[in-house]
Design a protein around this motif. Structure first.
Motif, PDB file in Angstrom:
ATOM      1  N   VAL A 113       0.124   3.156  13.520  1.00  0.00           N
ATOM      2  CA  VAL A 113       1.583   2.991  13.508  1.00  0.00           C
ATOM      3  C   VAL A 113       1.989   2.028  14.624  1.00  0.00           C
ATOM      4  N   LYS A 114       2.509   0.864  14.208  1.00  0.00           N
ATOM      5  CA  LYS A 114       2.838  -0.205  15.157  1.00  0.00           C
ATOM      6  C   LYS A 114       4.353  -0.330  15.314  1.00  0.00           C
ATOM      7  N   PRO A 115       4.828  -1.045  16.330  1.00  0.00           N
ATOM      8  CA  PRO A 115       6.283  -1.150  16.558  1.00  0.00           C
ATOM      9  C   PRO A 115       7.055  -1.604  15.322  1.00  0.00           C
ATOM     10  N   GLU A 116       6.481  -2.528  14.543  1.00  0.00           N
ATOM     11  CA  GLU A 116       7.213  -3.042  13.365  1.00  0.00           C
ATOM     12  C   GLU A 116       7.297  -2.015  12.228  1.00  0.00           C
ATOM     13  N   ASP A 117       6.603  -0.881  12.365  1.00  0.00           N
ATOM     14  CA  ASP A 117       6.635   0.154  11.319  1.00  0.00           C
ATOM     15  C   ASP A 117       7.690   1.226  11.591  1.00  0.00           C
ATOM     16  N   LEU A 118       8.425   1.073  12.695  1.00  0.00           N
ATOM     17  CA  LEU A 118       9.323   2.161  13.126  1.00  0.00           C
ATOM     18  C   LEU A 118      10.754   1.996  12.597  1.00  0.00           C
ATOM     19  N   ASN A 119      11.430   3.123  12.437  1.00  0.00           N
ATOM     20  CA  ASN A 119      12.859   3.112  12.094  1.00  0.00           C
ATOM     21  C   ASN A 119      13.662   3.162  13.396  1.00  0.00           C
ATOM     22  N   PRO A 120      15.002   3.103  13.320  1.00  0.00           N
ATOM     23  CA  PRO A 120      15.795   3.099  14.560  1.00  0.00           C
ATOM     24  C   PRO A 120      15.614   4.365  15.412  1.00  0.00           C
ATOM     25  N   ASN A 121      15.092   5.440  14.844  1.00  0.00           N
ATOM     26  CA  ASN A 121      14.840   6.650  15.638  1.00  0.00           C
ATOM     27  C   ASN A 121      13.513   6.587  16.379  1.00  0.00           C
ATOM     28  N   GLY A 122      12.774   5.493  16.160  1.00  0.00           N
ATOM     29  CA  GLY A 122      11.492   5.356  16.855  1.00  0.00           C
ATOM     30  C   GLY A 122      10.357   6.102  16.185  1.00  0.00           C
ATOM     31  N   THR A 123      10.575   6.512  14.934  1.00  0.00           N
ATOM     32  CA  THR A 123       9.482   7.167  14.194  1.00  0.00           C
ATOM     33  C   THR A 123       9.112   6.309  12.983  1.00  0.00           C
ATOM     34  N   LEU A 124       7.999   6.645  12.365  1.00  0.00           N
ATOM     35  CA  LEU A 124       7.504   5.835  11.242  1.00  0.00           C
ATOM     36  C   LEU A 124       8.546   5.778  10.113  1.00  0.00           C
ATOM     37  N   PHE A 125       8.880   4.576   9.691  1.00  0.00           N
ATOM     38  CA  PHE A 125       9.849   4.347   8.614  1.00  0.00           C
ATOM     39  C   PHE A 125       9.277   4.882   7.294  1.00  0.00           C
ATOM     40  N   GLY A 126      10.089   5.712   6.605  1.00  0.00           N
ATOM     41  CA  GLY A 126       9.619   6.349   5.369  1.00  0.00           C
ATOM     42  C   GLY A 126       9.218   5.344   4.304  1.00  0.00           C
ATOM     43  N   GLY A 127       9.985   4.253   4.191  1.00  0.00           N
ATOM     44  CA  GLY A 127       9.689   3.233   3.176  1.00  0.00           C
ATOM     45  C   GLY A 127       8.345   2.567   3.428  1.00  0.00           C
ATOM     46  N   LYS A 128       8.021   2.398   4.696  1.00  0.00           N
ATOM     47  CA  LYS A 128       6.731   1.800   5.042  1.00  0.00           C
ATOM     48  C   LYS A 128       5.595   2.710   4.584  1.00  0.00           C
ATOM     49  N   LEU A 129       5.785   4.008   4.855  1.00  0.00           N
ATOM     50  CA  LEU A 129       4.762   4.985   4.472  1.00  0.00           C
ATOM     51  C   LEU A 129       4.583   5.012   2.950  1.00  0.00           C
ATOM     52  N   LEU A 130       5.704   4.926   2.226  1.00  0.00           N
ATOM     53  CA  LEU A 130       5.614   4.936   0.760  1.00  0.00           C
ATOM     54  C   LEU A 130       4.910   3.678   0.242  1.00  0.00           C
ATOM     55  N   ALA A 131       5.140   2.551   0.922  1.00  0.00           N
ATOM     56  CA  ALA A 131       4.447   1.320   0.522  1.00  0.00           C
ATOM     57  C   ALA A 131       2.940   1.471   0.738  1.00  0.00           C
ATOM     58  N   TRP A 132       2.545   2.078   1.861  1.00  0.00           N
ATOM     59  CA  TRP A 132       1.118   2.311   2.115  1.00  0.00           C
ATOM     60  C   TRP A 132       0.514   3.210   1.032  1.00  0.00           C
ATOM     61  N   ILE A 133       1.279   4.273   0.664  1.00  0.00           N
ATOM     62  CA  ILE A 133       0.797   5.218  -0.353  1.00  0.00           C
ATOM     63  C   ILE A 133       0.649   4.521  -1.699  1.00  0.00           C
ATOM     64  N   ASP A 134       1.639   3.700  -2.056  1.00  0.00           N
ATOM     65  CA  ASP A 134       1.597   3.009  -3.352  1.00  0.00           C
ATOM     66  C   ASP A 134       0.396   2.072  -3.416  1.00  0.00           C
ATOM     67  N   GLU A 135       0.165   1.357  -2.326  1.00  0.00           N
ATOM     68  CA  GLU A 135      -0.972   0.427  -2.299  1.00  0.00           C
ATOM     69  C   GLU A 135      -2.293   1.195  -2.383  1.00  0.00           C
ATOM     70  N   GLU A 136      -2.365   2.296  -1.671  1.00  0.00           N
ATOM     71  CA  GLU A 136      -3.590   3.110  -1.693  1.00  0.00           C
ATOM     72  C   GLU A 136      -3.849   3.665  -3.098  1.00  0.00           C
ATOM     73  N   ALA A 137      -2.778   4.169  -3.739  1.00  0.00           N
ATOM     74  CA  ALA A 137      -2.917   4.721  -5.097  1.00  0.00           C
ATOM     75  C   ALA A 137      -3.346   3.624  -6.068  1.00  0.00           C
ATOM     76  N   ALA A 138      -2.773   2.430  -5.903  1.00  0.00           N
ATOM     77  CA  ALA A 138      -3.118   1.319  -6.800  1.00  0.00           C
ATOM     78  C   ALA A 138      -4.580   0.911  -6.605  1.00  0.00           C
ATOM     79  N   LEU A 139      -4.991   0.773  -5.345  1.00  0.00           N
ATOM     80  CA  LEU A 139      -6.386   0.369  -5.093  1.00  0.00           C
ATOM     81  C   LEU A 139      -7.364   1.428  -5.593  1.00  0.00           C
ATOM     82  N   TYR A 140      -7.030   2.705  -5.333  1.00  0.00           N
ATOM     83  CA  TYR A 140      -7.898   3.793  -5.793  1.00  0.00           C
ATOM     84  C   TYR A 140      -8.057   3.721  -7.318  1.00  0.00           C
ATOM     85  N   SER A 141      -6.925   3.505  -8.008  1.00  0.00           N
ATOM     86  CA  SER A 141      -6.949   3.477  -9.478  1.00  0.00           C
ATOM     87  C   SER A 141      -7.714   2.266  -9.995  1.00  0.00           C
ATOM     88  N   ILE A 142      -7.504   1.115  -9.340  1.00  0.00           N
ATOM     89  CA  ILE A 142      -8.216  -0.106  -9.749  1.00  0.00           C
ATOM     90  C   ILE A 142      -9.726   0.115  -9.674  1.00  0.00           C
TER      91      ILE A 142
END
Ligand SMILES: CCCCCCCCCCCCCCCC(=O)SCCNC(=O)CCNC(=O)[C@H](O)C(C)(C)COP(=O)(O)OP(=O)(O)OC[C@H]1O[C@@H](n2cnc3c(N)ncnc32)[C@H](O)[C@@H]1OP(=O)(O)O
Length: 130
Positions: A9-38
């Motif tokens: 988790v890097k500075p560019e992944d954070l939301n204004p509260n200083g925690t991991l941005f939910g949309g970023k996490l969902l993008a990681w999950i989507d990419e992981e699911a796609a690669l796993y399926s491929i």
């Protein structure tokens, strides 16, 4: 569940509260699911059709290492149903769960195509068969 991928988790992944941005996490999950399926379906043309409700259970903060786990719930005809959990690598605390991710195998025409798979396959076994 097998945890294949780690993310830092890097500075560019954070939301204004200083925690991991939910949309970023969902993008990681989507990419992981796609690669796993491929890899499982042996087809580069796989799309995300559906994601069930997501449950953010705890936060991640800068410097945390998170790992993404995927399990197969069901091999359909053209679909593959996955389950995902993301957890903190060091504490093992669950950050998010997604119960159902439906991925669909496509043909060259962009329409659903039966993938012919019924169980999880491992690359090492595929290599042995060659
Ligand atoms: C050479 C270079 C190589 C590079 C290689 C590496 C690339 C590495 C990049 C990684 C990154 C990729 C990233 C991809 C991840 C996206 O970002 S994909 C983009 C977002 N998704 C989309 O745009 C999909 C848009 N939707 C569609 O095109 C159509 O809805 C679809 C997916 C073709 C499905 O069409 P449809 O007419 O709804 O299909 P239908 O026959 O009704 O259903 C198909 C299957 O889905 C199931 N299904 C449909 N809806 C549901 C539902 N709501 N609930 C449960 N199941 C459902 C059906 O039961 C059926 O299952 P089976 O019985 O066949 O097993």
């Amino acid at each position: 569940m097998r945890f294949h991928t780690r993310k830092w988790v890097k500075p560019e992944d954070l939301n204004p509260n200083g925690t991991l941005f939910g949309g970023k996490l969902l993008a990681w999950i989507d990419e992981e699911a796609a690669l796993y399926s491929i890899v499982q379906l042996e087809n580069n043309r796989v799309v995300t059709k559906y994601m069930s409700e997501i449950n953010f259970m705890s936060k991640a903060t800068e410097g945390d290492i998170v790992e993404i786990g995927i399990d197969v719930k069901k091999f359909g005809s053209s679909s593959l149903t996955l389950k995902c959990e993301v957890r903190n690598m060091r504490t093992r605390e669950t950050i998010i769960t997604v119960e159902d991710i439906i991925m669909v195998n496509l043909g060259d025409d962009g329409k659903p195509k039966p993938h012919g798979k019924t169980k999880i396959e491992y690359i090492k076994d595929r290599l042995k068969e060659q």
